[in-house]
Design a protein around this motif. Structure first.
Motif, PDB file in Angstrom:
ATOM      1  N   SER A  34     -29.702 -24.970 -33.683  1.00 23.61           N
ATOM      2  CA  SER A  34     -28.245 -25.195 -33.702  1.00 23.61           C
ATOM      3  C   SER A  34     -27.888 -26.677 -33.776  1.00 23.61           C
ATOM      4  CB  SER A  34     -27.588 -24.553 -32.480  1.00 23.61           C
ATOM      5  OG  SER A  34     -27.884 -25.286 -31.301  1.00 23.61           O
ATOM      6  N   HIS A  35     -28.854 -27.548 -33.555  1.00 20.90           N
ATOM      7  CA  HIS A  35     -28.619 -29.001 -33.615  1.00 20.90           C
ATOM      8  C   HIS A  35     -29.010 -29.613 -34.961  1.00 20.90           C
ATOM      9  CE1 HIS A  35     -27.614 -29.327 -29.357  1.00 20.90           C
ATOM     10  NE2 HIS A  35     -28.539 -28.400 -29.171  1.00 20.90           N
ATOM     11  N   ALA A  65     -33.802 -20.903 -31.504  1.00 19.79           N
ATOM     12  CA  ALA A  65     -32.415 -20.768 -31.973  1.00 19.79           C
ATOM     13  C   ALA A  65     -31.522 -21.866 -31.407  1.00 19.79           C
ATOM     14  CB  ALA A  65     -31.869 -19.383 -31.612  1.00 19.79           C
ATOM     15  N   GLU A  66     -31.696 -22.181 -30.136  1.00 17.71           N
ATOM     16  CA  GLU A  66     -30.910 -23.264 -29.537  1.00 17.71           C
ATOM     17  C   GLU A  66     -31.247 -24.602 -30.180  1.00 17.71           C
ATOM     18  OE1 GLU A  66     -31.245 -23.292 -25.270  1.00 17.71           O
ATOM     19  OE2 GLU A  66     -30.520 -21.226 -25.100  1.00 17.71           O
ATOM     20  N   VAL A  72     -29.164 -32.823 -23.587  1.00 15.77           N
ATOM     21  CA  VAL A  72     -29.216 -31.558 -24.307  1.00 15.77           C
ATOM     22  C   VAL A  72     -30.340 -30.712 -23.719  1.00 15.77           C
ATOM     23  CG1 VAL A  72     -29.634 -30.482 -26.553  1.00 15.77           C
ATOM     24  CG2 VAL A  72     -28.361 -32.639 -26.429  1.00 15.77           C
ATOM     25  N   ILE A 102     -32.605 -27.292 -24.225  1.00 12.10           N
ATOM     26  CA  ILE A 102     -33.031 -26.329 -25.245  1.00 12.10           C
ATOM     27  C   ILE A 102     -34.039 -25.378 -24.610  1.00 12.10           C
ATOM     28  CG2 ILE A 102     -34.300 -26.081 -27.416  1.00 12.10           C
ATOM     29  CD1 ILE A 102     -33.067 -28.825 -28.196  1.00 12.10           C
ATOM     30  N   ASN A 103     -33.801 -24.070 -24.797  1.00 11.24           N
ATOM     31  CA  ASN A 103     -34.666 -23.045 -24.227  1.00 11.24           C
ATOM     32  C   ASN A 103     -35.475 -22.273 -25.250  1.00 11.24           C
ATOM     33  OD1 ASN A 103     -33.982 -23.061 -21.264  1.00 11.24           O
ATOM     34  ND2 ASN A 103     -31.940 -22.867 -22.159  1.00 11.24           N
ATOM     35  N   ASN A 104     -35.101 -22.380 -26.532  1.00  7.65           N
ATOM     36  CA  ASN A 104     -35.784 -21.586 -27.555  1.00  7.65           C
ATOM     37  C   ASN A 104     -35.491 -22.156 -28.939  1.00  7.65           C
ATOM     38  OD1 ASN A 104     -33.204 -20.522 -28.415  1.00  7.65           O
ATOM     39  ND2 ASN A 104     -33.315 -19.135 -26.656  1.00  7.65           N
TER      40      ASN A 104
END
Length: 153
Positions: free
Chosen positions: A12-13, A8-9, A2, A4-6
């Motif tokens: 989402s998990h 919000a990402e 997975v 993740i850049n931020n």
């Protein structure tokens, strides 16, 4: 893996299993190095001959804190968090050791995002963890770890 850049990402998990690490074998050399680093040379960890006769496991076992110390290494096999200024190991919550890890066992980390909150620009993530032992029903431990992530703007 997975990525993740931020925030919000990451969010989402929420409530979802994020994955499993690779299996990692804990051998006697690693146990001995951990004993040297922590000054914990209790025979149940470091004396294979005594363990054969005096331990209920009939083998040496990994230190519980050794298994915990693998969390960052195994976590980074599951999730790659990018665009960071800094990350901090912030805490451990409701941890329970459920089963000893005997020498030469293979373990892997299973993770789920339990909660996430934005604290004035700092992401606080509670990660549900379980350290599975290959060919065993019970995990070595379960609980939650807390990480703080400072994402770039």
């Amino acid at each position: 893996m997975v990525i993740i850049n931020n925030y919000a990402e990451f969010e989402s998990h929420l409530g979802k299993e994020m994955g499993l690490s690779d299996w990692h074998k804990i051998d006697q050399a690693q146990i001995n190095l951990f004993a040297d680093a922590t000054l914990d040379h209790q025979w149940i960890h470091t004396d294979p001959e005594k363990a054969k006769t005096d331990s209920p496991f009939q083998k040496t076992i990994a230190h519980g804190y050794l298994t915990l110390s693998l969390i960052p290494f195994l976590w980074k096999q599951i999730v790659k968090i990018q665009n960071l200024k800094m990350e901090i190991n912030y805490g451990i919550e409701s941890l329970r050791f459920a089963q000893a890890v005997v020498v030469n066992s293979e373990v892997r980390l299973k993770v789920k995002l339990a909660s996430i909150v934005n604290l004035r620009g700092v992401t606080k993530a509670n990660i549900g963890i379980s350290l599975e032992i290959k060919d065993e029903k019970k995990p070595a431990f379960t609980g939650e770890v807390v990480f703080l992530y400072h994402f770039e703007d």
